[in-house]
Design a protein around this motif. Sequence first.
Motif, PDB file in Angstrom:
ATOM      1  N   PHE A  60      33.214  46.128  38.382  1.00  0.00           N
ATOM      2  CA  PHE A  60      32.119  46.007  37.425  1.00  0.00           C
ATOM      3  C   PHE A  60      30.949  46.900  37.825  1.00  0.00           C
ATOM      4  N   ALA A  61      30.617  46.917  39.106  1.00  0.00           N
ATOM      5  CA  ALA A  61      29.502  47.744  39.582  1.00  0.00           C
ATOM      6  C   ALA A  61      29.805  49.229  39.426  1.00  0.00           C
ATOM      7  N   ILE A  62      31.043  49.631  39.706  1.00  0.00           N
ATOM      8  CA  ILE A  62      31.425  51.035  39.546  1.00  0.00           C
ATOM      9  C   ILE A  62      31.256  51.469  38.098  1.00  0.00           C
ATOM     10  N   ILE A  63      31.770  50.666  37.183  1.00  0.00           N
ATOM     11  CA  ILE A  63      31.735  51.038  35.764  1.00  0.00           C
ATOM     12  C   ILE A  63      30.312  51.024  35.222  1.00  0.00           C
ATOM     13  N   THR A  64      29.555  49.974  35.512  1.00  0.00           N
ATOM     14  CA  THR A  64      28.196  49.903  34.961  1.00  0.00           C
ATOM     15  C   THR A  64      27.297  50.991  35.539  1.00  0.00           C
ATOM     16  N   LEU A 110      38.171  53.825  32.598  1.00  0.00           N
ATOM     17  CA  LEU A 110      39.204  53.885  31.575  1.00  0.00           C
ATOM     18  C   LEU A 110      40.333  52.881  31.815  1.00  0.00           C
ATOM     19  N   ASN A 111      40.570  52.537  33.067  1.00  0.00           N
ATOM     20  CA  ASN A 111      41.772  51.760  33.386  1.00  0.00           C
ATOM     21  C   ASN A 111      41.537  50.341  33.891  1.00  0.00           C
ATOM     22  N   ALA A 112      40.321  50.002  34.274  1.00  0.00           N
ATOM     23  CA  ALA A 112      40.126  48.734  34.986  1.00  0.00           C
ATOM     24  C   ALA A 112      39.353  47.682  34.220  1.00  0.00           C
ATOM     25  N   THR A 113      38.851  48.021  33.049  1.00  0.00           N
ATOM     26  CA  THR A 113      38.022  47.065  32.324  1.00  0.00           C
ATOM     27  C   THR A 113      38.758  45.769  32.029  1.00  0.00           C
ATOM     28  N   SER A 114      40.059  45.843  31.823  1.00  0.00           N
ATOM     29  CA  SER A 114      40.837  44.645  31.471  1.00  0.00           C
ATOM     30  C   SER A 114      40.811  43.591  32.576  1.00  0.00           C
ATOM     31  N   ALA A 115      40.488  43.992  33.799  1.00  0.00           N
ATOM     32  CA  ALA A 115      40.465  43.042  34.922  1.00  0.00           C
ATOM     33  C   ALA A 115      39.193  42.201  34.954  1.00  0.00           C
ATOM     34  N   LYS A 121      32.873  42.427  30.317  1.00  0.00           N
ATOM     35  CA  LYS A 121      33.337  43.363  29.293  1.00  0.00           C
ATOM     36  C   LYS A 121      32.266  43.564  28.225  1.00  0.00           C
ATOM     37  N   ALA A 122      31.603  42.486  27.839  1.00  0.00           N
ATOM     38  CA  ALA A 122      30.552  42.576  26.823  1.00  0.00           C
ATOM     39  C   ALA A 122      29.382  43.424  27.313  1.00  0.00           C
ATOM     40  N   ALA A 123      29.041  43.283  28.591  1.00  0.00           N
ATOM     41  CA  ALA A 123      27.940  44.069  29.160  1.00  0.00           C
ATOM     42  C   ALA A 123      28.290  45.557  29.159  1.00  0.00           C
ATOM     43  N   ILE A 127      26.664  48.975  26.780  1.00  0.00           N
ATOM     44  CA  ILE A 127      26.249  50.312  27.250  1.00  0.00           C
ATOM     45  C   ILE A 127      27.026  51.382  26.505  1.00  0.00           C
ATOM     46  N   GLU A 128      28.342  51.183  26.349  1.00  0.00           N
ATOM     47  CA  GLU A 128      29.168  52.162  25.653  1.00  0.00           C
ATOM     48  C   GLU A 128      28.705  52.356  24.219  1.00  0.00           C
ATOM     49  N   LYS A 129      28.360  51.274  23.552  1.00  0.00           N
ATOM     50  CA  LYS A 129      27.884  51.380  22.167  1.00  0.00           C
ATOM     51  C   LYS A 129      26.581  52.162  22.099  1.00  0.00           C
TER      52      LYS A 129
END
Length: 199
Positions: A60-64, A110-115, A121-123, A127-129
Amino acid sequence: MARTRATDFEDKRRGILEHAAAVFAEQGMEKASMAQIAAHGQVSKALLYHYYPSKDALIFAIITTHLEELDAAIAAAEEPALPPQARLRRLVGAVLENYRGADNEHKVQLNATSALSDEEKAAILAIEKRIVKRFAVVLREINPELDNPERPLLTPVTMSLFGMMNWVYMWFREGGRITRDDYADVATTLILEGIKAVH
């Protein structure tokens, strides 16, 4: 008395995220372990757990962090006084430049959000939106017909542009004959020329 934060807290945190992203990108999310991440970053497991209590927290920290930095770079590149075509080119260039050296973080996104949990995921989606909207606003200015309610093409065109940018890491090599600026020109031109024919 509250414990004060070490002066190198942010540097350590950033280093952990970079090493974790490298391990996740190489091993996959399921195979990667906290022990491997600690070893890769040459830190103790105790220190790793001090910063991040689990693999999910790391992901989560990596992606955000990756997305927030991308959003900030796009916002900084935005120049409302420019014609929309030039603004689009600046935004595309900002994305591709922000992706420099961030292939591992991009793969995790691209690959880990499902975890992650639904709340996480909403957070990330928020950001993506925000990022996507910055591009959609400019594309709408270039071709208002894309936002026709009877034939809503603004989102498909915007996401097609992101498709071109997001998969660059699969083939682009630094130092090759095509630079990031070259490809920014190509991607922008494809969109600008293409949407002229989209009705």
